[in-house]
Structure formats: structure tokens, C-alpha cells
Design an enzyme around this catalytic site. Structure first.
Site, PDB file in Angstrom:
ATOM      1  N   ILE A 127       0.824  -1.203   0.000  1.00  0.00           N
ATOM      2  CA  ILE A 127       0.000   0.000   0.000  1.00  0.00           C
ATOM      3  C   ILE A 127       0.861   1.257   0.000  1.00  0.00           C
ATOM      4  CG2 ILE A 127      -0.256   0.243   2.520  1.00  0.00           C
ATOM      5  CD1 ILE A 127      -3.007   0.764  -0.169  1.00  0.00           C
ATOM      6  N   SER A 138      11.465   0.931   7.662  1.00  0.00           N
ATOM      7  CA  SER A 138      10.986  -0.414   7.360  1.00  0.00           C
ATOM      8  C   SER A 138      11.898  -1.436   8.003  1.00  0.00           C
ATOM      9  CB  SER A 138      10.936  -0.644   5.847  1.00  0.00           C
ATOM     10  OG  SER A 138      10.584  -1.982   5.564  1.00  0.00           O
ATOM     11  N   LYS A 147      -5.796   2.740   7.191  1.00  0.00           N
ATOM     12  CA  LYS A 147      -6.936   2.025   7.758  1.00  0.00           C
ATOM     13  C   LYS A 147      -6.582   0.541   7.903  1.00  0.00           C
ATOM     14  CE  LYS A 147      -8.239  -0.433   4.122  1.00  0.00           C
ATOM     15  NZ  LYS A 147      -8.330  -1.907   4.154  1.00  0.00           N
ATOM     16  N   ASP A 190     -10.483  -6.473   6.701  1.00  0.00           N
ATOM     17  CA  ASP A 190      -9.541  -5.452   6.235  1.00  0.00           C
ATOM     18  C   ASP A 190     -10.106  -4.732   5.008  1.00  0.00           C
ATOM     19  OD1 ASP A 190      -6.599  -4.303   6.244  1.00  0.00           O
ATOM     20  OD2 ASP A 190      -7.015  -4.928   4.185  1.00  0.00           O
TER      21      ASP A 190
END
Length: 312
Positions: free
Chosen positions: A15, A37, A92, A170
Site C-alpha cells: 500500500i 521499514s 486504515k 480489512d
């Protein structure tokens, strides 16, 4: 506040690379200055760090961060970012649990730091026209079909089937974010049946019964094993005609007639970042928890059925 807003991306998965990176790079209000990361990798030649603590200690000037990590680890990272005085954009769902989200909201308010619980599907082009059309009409009933292939949209992402990973909820929380935006009354969960693979910790399908505060029934069918045409549709029957919001909020028809809306399905994140650009300097907290609360309520009342194991 500096212009442009100096922003770091935390979590460099699909994403982040598909949506956040190109959106930030195309928006002159923001400047991507670093990535974080645990698996490595960055963007172009930007500084890359293995943790938020390493970023904070680096001396790189940051005004805001976007958190694109799985929800299970997001609260601790967001809490630390708020402590740094950085505005926080939450992918989200905003947290793994409602209590975690509330704690972040309260912490940001206490520290006077911007916080944004983003719901990208609310920025699909047909959502606002649907909300306006429904605003002064009586909803008689509604149905939600959110059916997609997890192998296509989340290939190999085991975290999504871990506890706190939401499973089929999700993507389905996108449907709930739209429904709570466009329906004139609040939604309440009446019952649910969820299917959980024998080797996984989160649902792969669900059937949910809801009702509006005015008493209109709303049924949702959620499926993570959809073959063929993927479906993201919300149909609403009213006292003055029928509305169909399809393709995840990209298309709208009223009484069977298609309405022209901007082709902005892939511009949802541009809308999110426009909103975040307002939140950062204002140190505002924008955190609507209605979709997350509905997911929690569904699990409280659901009948759980163990189904066949799922493997990629």
C-alpha cells in the site's frame, strides 16, 4: 510549519508503494524525506531506517509520518511519533482495537499533535454525491456486497489472517466506512456469522445483519475468496427510488440511470493527503471510529464457524 511538509513513510509494503509514494511525490505540499521499514528498502536515494527511534535519532527533519504498517504494531509506533511532535497519518484500520485507537486520539489531543484516521474509500468520487442524495430520503433497506480475491489483493500477506489482522474485514471496513458516511442514520449490529479457516486466526468470509437507528435493515455479505468479477457494491432502497454505489464508490446509479462522476478511483489518496495537509498545521485530530467500532461489535455478537484451511 514548513512548506512543503516534510514527511516520512513507516512501513514499506504494497500500500505504501502503490498509493502513498506516488501520491506524496505528486503533491507539492509534501516532501518525502525518509522511510522506515524493518524489511529494508526505500524510495530512490532517501534515508532509510529500521525503526522510528533510529529516524528520530538521525537528525533528519520531519514534520509528519504516515504509518503503513500492519495494524497489530501501529499503536506503539504512532504513540512514539506523537511524542516526537510529529503529525500522524494512520492507514486504515487505524489500530488493531478500539481501545488502542481511543488511546492514540487522547494522546494526540494531550500533546497538541495532528492525528488522522484515514478512510480512503470515503474519498472515492461517487461517495459524496451518494451521501447528498440520501440525506433527505428515508432508507427502507440496504445491502452490501464486498467480495474480492485475497490472493490477488493481498498476495502472501500472512499478517492479514493473524489475530488483529482483520482478515476479510480489512477490505470490508472500507464498505463500512462508506456506509457510515452515506447513510443518514447510525448503524448497529444485530447479528453475524463469520467463517475462520482452521489454520488461521481471522475471518475469510462473513454474513452480517445490521440496522439503522431508524429501523431499516442492512445486510452485508463479505467474501475473501471471490473468483471472477470482484464486487464492491452498496445498494440502498429508499422511499424515493433506489441507489447503487458500485466499484468501491467509483460509480453511482439512481433508479438504474448512471450518474457522471469524476474518474478518481485511484485519486482517493490524493483526497486523503489534501485533508492531512490541513490537519498538520492545525494540529487537529480527525478520528472517526465508527467503522472500526462496527467491526468490533460484529465480532462480539458473531457466531464463529471453522472452515477449510486456507493456503496461498
Amino acid at each position: 510549519m514548513t512548506t512543503p511538509i516534510r514527511i516520512a513513510l513507516v512501513g514499506m509494503g504494497k500500500i505504501a508503494r502503490d498509493q502513498h509514494v506516488p501520491t506524496i511525490q505528486q503533491d507539492p505540499v509534501f516532501q518525502l524525506v525518509a522511510t522506515v521499514s524493518t524489511s529494508g528498502g526505500s524510495v530512490d536515494d532517501l534515508p532509510a531506517f529500521a525503526s522510528l527511534e533510529a529516524l528520530a535519532a538521525s537528525g533528519v527533519a520531519v514534520d509528519a509520518v504516515s504509518l503503513c504498517t500492519p495494524p497489530q504494531v501501529r499503536r506503539a509506533i504512532a504513540h512514539s511519533a506523537i511524542d516526537q511532535g510529529w503529525a500522524v497519518f494512520l492507514e486504515k484500520p487505524p489500530a488493531a482495537t478500539v481501545s488502542e485507537a481511543i488511546a492514540l486520539r487522547d494522546h494526540a489531543r494531550a500533546r497538541g499533535t495532528g492525528l488522522f484516521a484515514s478512510w480512503h474509500s470515503r474519498h472515492a468520487p461517487a461517495v459524496e454525491p451518494a451521501r447528498v442524495w440520501l440525506a433527505d430520503r428515508q432508507v427502507l433497506d440496504a445491502s452490501i456486497i464486498w467480495a474480492e480475491d485475497v490472493r490477488q489483493w493481498h498476495p502472501g500477506q500472512d499478517w492479514i489472517f493473524e489475530p488483529g489482522g482483520f482478515g476479510v474485514f480489512d477490505p470490508a471496513i472500507n464498505a463500512l466506512s462508506i456506509a457510515t458516511q452515506i447513510l443518514p442514520q447510525a448503524l448497529f449490529v444485530e447479528g453475524a456469522a463469520i467463517d475462520v479457516p482452521s489454520n488461521r486466526g481471522a475471518a475469510i468470509a462473513a454474513d452480517v445483519s445490521l440496522r439503522t437507528a431508524a429501523g431499516a435493515p442492512v445486510h452485508a455479505r463479505l467474501d475473501f475468496l471471490q473468483r471472477g468479477r470482484q464486487r464492491w457494491d452498496i445498494a440502498v432502497r429508499t422511499n424515493d427510488g433506489d441507489l447503487l454505489l458500485s466499484d468501491g464508490g467509483a460509480a453511482l446509479s439512481i433508479n438504474g440511470d448512471s450518474l457522471s462522476v469524476a474518474d478518481a478511483l485511484h485519486g482517493e489518496y490524493a483526497g486523503l493527503y489534501r485533508r492531512f495537509a490541513e490537519i498538520v498545521p492545525a494540529r487537529e485530530v480527525d478520528m472517526d471510529l465508527a467503522p472500526l467500532t462496527l467491526v468490533a461489535d460484529i465480532h462480539l455478537v458473531a457466531r464463529r464457524t471453522e472452515v477449510d484451511a486456507f493456503d496461498w
